[in-house]
Design a protein around this motif. Structure first.
Motif, PDB file in Angstrom:
ATOM      1  N   VAL A  16      -8.855   7.181  26.690  1.00  0.00           N
ATOM      2  CA  VAL A  16      -8.617   7.268  28.132  1.00  0.00           C
ATOM      3  C   VAL A  16      -8.623   5.836  28.643  1.00  0.00           C
ATOM      4  O   VAL A  16      -9.578   5.095  28.415  1.00  0.00           O
ATOM      5  CB  VAL A  16      -9.708   8.107  28.821  1.00  0.00           C
ATOM      6  N   VAL A  17      -7.553   5.427  29.305  1.00  0.00           N
ATOM      7  CA  VAL A  17      -7.389   4.040  29.739  1.00  0.00           C
ATOM      8  C   VAL A  17      -7.327   3.986  31.264  1.00  0.00           C
ATOM      9  O   VAL A  17      -6.641   4.792  31.893  1.00  0.00           O
ATOM     10  CB  VAL A  17      -6.106   3.421  29.150  1.00  0.00           C
ATOM     11  N   THR A  18      -8.054   3.034  31.845  1.00  0.00           N
ATOM     12  CA  THR A  18      -8.011   2.786  33.285  1.00  0.00           C
ATOM     13  C   THR A  18      -8.232   1.295  33.506  1.00  0.00           C
ATOM     14  O   THR A  18      -8.310   0.532  32.554  1.00  0.00           O
ATOM     15  CB  THR A  18      -9.059   3.633  34.033  1.00  0.00           C
ATOM     16  N   TYR A  19      -8.330   0.883  34.727  1.00  0.00           N
ATOM     17  CA  TYR A  19      -8.608  -0.513  35.057  1.00  0.00           C
ATOM     18  C   TYR A  19      -9.896  -0.578  35.868  1.00  0.00           C
ATOM     19  O   TYR A  19     -10.288   0.384  36.520  1.00  0.00           O
ATOM     20  CB  TYR A  19      -7.447  -1.137  35.849  1.00  0.00           C
ATOM     21  N   ASP A  20     -10.577  -1.726  35.822  1.00  0.00           N
ATOM     22  CA  ASP A  20     -11.816  -1.892  36.571  1.00  0.00           C
ATOM     23  C   ASP A  20     -11.571  -2.722  37.827  1.00  0.00           C
ATOM     24  O   ASP A  20     -10.428  -3.012  38.173  1.00  0.00           O
ATOM     25  CB  ASP A  20     -12.924  -2.473  35.686  1.00  0.00           C
ATOM     26  N   ARG A  21     -12.649  -3.101  38.501  1.00  0.00           N
ATOM     27  CA  ARG A  21     -12.560  -3.831  39.775  1.00  0.00           C
ATOM     28  C   ARG A  21     -11.709  -5.092  39.696  1.00  0.00           C
ATOM     29  O   ARG A  21     -11.034  -5.461  40.646  1.00  0.00           O
ATOM     30  CB  ARG A  21     -13.950  -4.257  40.237  1.00  0.00           C
ATOM     31  N   ASP A  22     -11.806  -5.805  38.572  1.00  0.00           N
ATOM     32  CA  ASP A  22     -11.076  -7.065  38.464  1.00  0.00           C
ATOM     33  C   ASP A  22      -9.807  -6.936  37.624  1.00  0.00           C
ATOM     34  O   ASP A  22      -9.339  -7.888  37.023  1.00  0.00           O
ATOM     35  CB  ASP A  22     -11.971  -8.195  37.965  1.00  0.00           C
ATOM     36  N   CYS A  23      -9.244  -5.733  37.603  1.00  0.00           N
ATOM     37  CA  CYS A  23      -7.937  -5.446  36.997  1.00  0.00           C
ATOM     38  C   CYS A  23      -7.899  -5.614  35.485  1.00  0.00           C
ATOM     39  O   CYS A  23      -6.836  -5.824  34.901  1.00  0.00           O
ATOM     40  CB  CYS A  23      -6.839  -6.275  37.651  1.00  0.00           C
ATOM     41  N   ARG A  24      -9.048  -5.521  34.821  1.00  0.00           N
ATOM     42  CA  ARG A  24      -9.070  -5.516  33.353  1.00  0.00           C
ATOM     43  C   ARG A  24      -8.946  -4.069  32.883  1.00  0.00           C
ATOM     44  O   ARG A  24      -9.515  -3.157  33.476  1.00  0.00           O
ATOM     45  CB  ARG A  24     -10.392  -6.079  32.834  1.00  0.00           C
ATOM     46  N   LEU A  25      -8.213  -3.872  31.809  1.00  0.00           N
ATOM     47  CA  LEU A  25      -8.117  -2.525  31.247  1.00  0.00           C
ATOM     48  C   LEU A  25      -9.424  -2.147  30.565  1.00  0.00           C
ATOM     49  O   LEU A  25     -10.076  -2.983  29.933  1.00  0.00           O
ATOM     50  CB  LEU A  25      -6.970  -2.447  30.248  1.00  0.00           C
ATOM     51  N   GLU A  26      -9.813  -0.887  30.706  1.00  0.00           N
ATOM     52  CA  GLU A  26     -10.995  -0.314  30.067  1.00  0.00           C
ATOM     53  C   GLU A  26     -10.534   0.899  29.273  1.00  0.00           C
ATOM     54  O   GLU A  26      -9.745   1.706  29.765  1.00  0.00           O
ATOM     55  CB  GLU A  26     -12.016   0.150  31.111  1.00  0.00           C
ATOM     56  N   VAL A  27     -11.026   1.033  28.052  1.00  0.00           N
ATOM     57  CA  VAL A  27     -10.673   2.155  27.183  1.00  0.00           C
ATOM     58  C   VAL A  27     -11.950   2.905  26.832  1.00  0.00           C
ATOM     59  O   VAL A  27     -12.936   2.292  26.405  1.00  0.00           O
ATOM     60  CB  VAL A  27      -9.986   1.660  25.889  1.00  0.00           C
ATOM     61  N   PHE A  28     -11.943   4.227  27.017  1.00  0.00           N
ATOM     62  CA  PHE A  28     -13.087   5.074  26.686  1.00  0.00           C
ATOM     63  C   PHE A  28     -12.632   6.157  25.724  1.00  0.00           C
ATOM     64  O   PHE A  28     -11.515   6.672  25.832  1.00  0.00           O
ATOM     65  CB  PHE A  28     -13.658   5.733  27.945  1.00  0.00           C
ATOM     66  N   THR A  29     -13.508   6.526  24.799  1.00  0.00           N
ATOM     67  CA  THR A  29     -13.218   7.586  23.843  1.00  0.00           C
ATOM     68  C   THR A  29     -14.544   8.140  23.315  1.00  0.00           C
ATOM     69  O   THR A  29     -15.590   7.511  23.458  1.00  0.00           O
ATOM     70  CB  THR A  29     -12.332   7.060  22.686  1.00  0.00           C
ATOM     71  N   ILE A  30     -14.492   9.309  22.717  1.00  0.00           N
ATOM     72  CA  ILE A  30     -15.650   9.884  22.032  1.00  0.00           C
ATOM     73  C   ILE A  30     -15.418   9.688  20.538  1.00  0.00           C
ATOM     74  O   ILE A  30     -14.365  10.036  20.013  1.00  0.00           O
ATOM     75  CB  ILE A  30     -15.819  11.390  22.340  1.00  0.00           C
ATOM     76  N   ALA A  31     -16.410   9.108  19.857  1.00  0.00           N
ATOM     77  CA  ALA A  31     -16.307   8.854  18.416  1.00  0.00           C
ATOM     78  C   ALA A  31     -16.837  10.052  17.635  1.00  0.00           C
ATOM     79  O   ALA A  31     -17.539  10.913  18.168  1.00  0.00           O
ATOM     80  CB  ALA A  31     -17.104   7.600  18.050  1.00  0.00           C
ATOM     81  N   SER A  32     -16.525  10.084  16.350  1.00  0.00           N
ATOM     82  CA  SER A  32     -16.963  11.192  15.496  1.00  0.00           C
ATOM     83  C   SER A  32     -18.478  11.259  15.353  1.00  0.00           C
ATOM     84  O   SER A  32     -19.014  12.289  14.951  1.00  0.00           O
ATOM     85  CB  SER A  32     -16.300  11.104  14.123  1.00  0.00           C
TER      86      SER A  32
END
Length: 107
Positions: A16-32
């Motif tokens: 799941v990809v979004t951006y934070d306050r200072d326009c940096r991309l953030e990637v979140f996922t659930i690992a095994s």
């Protein structure tokens, strides 16, 4: 089950990809290993941090990410017991998150 991807001997859900306050991309996922994982850009349009684990005993489903009123990120994921878990990005620091209490959903 969600589609899996491999990295460093862990399987991951779709990112799941979004951006934070200072326009940096953030990637979140659930690992095994059932933990919430995150990687982010070190600066806008720049390189990437190392993967960070926020722990958890999470179900292997996609996390959900939203922005709150001050632009901070809120990340939600289901635990294996079915509780809705979340972390909040702290207002004082762009890359720090606080683990929230489980959100109890009334049926």
């Amino acid at each position: 089950m969600e589609q899996l991807h491999k990295l460093n001997n862990y399987a991951f859900t779709e990112p799941v990809v979004t951006y934070d306050r200072d326009c940096r991309l953030e990637v979140f996922t659930i690992a095994s290993d059932k933990t919430l994982r995150n990687v982010h850009q070190t600066a806008p349009n720049n390189g990437w941090s190392i993967w960070e684990s926020f722990g958890g005993n999470l179900a292997f489903h996609l996390p959900a990410v939203g922005h709150n009123a001050d632009g901070g990120l809120e990340v939600f994921a289901l635990s294996e017991r079915g509780d809705l878990q979340h972390i909040s990005q702290l207002a004082s620091c762009c890359k720090s998150f606080a683990l929230g209490n489980p959100i109890i959903l009334e049926s």
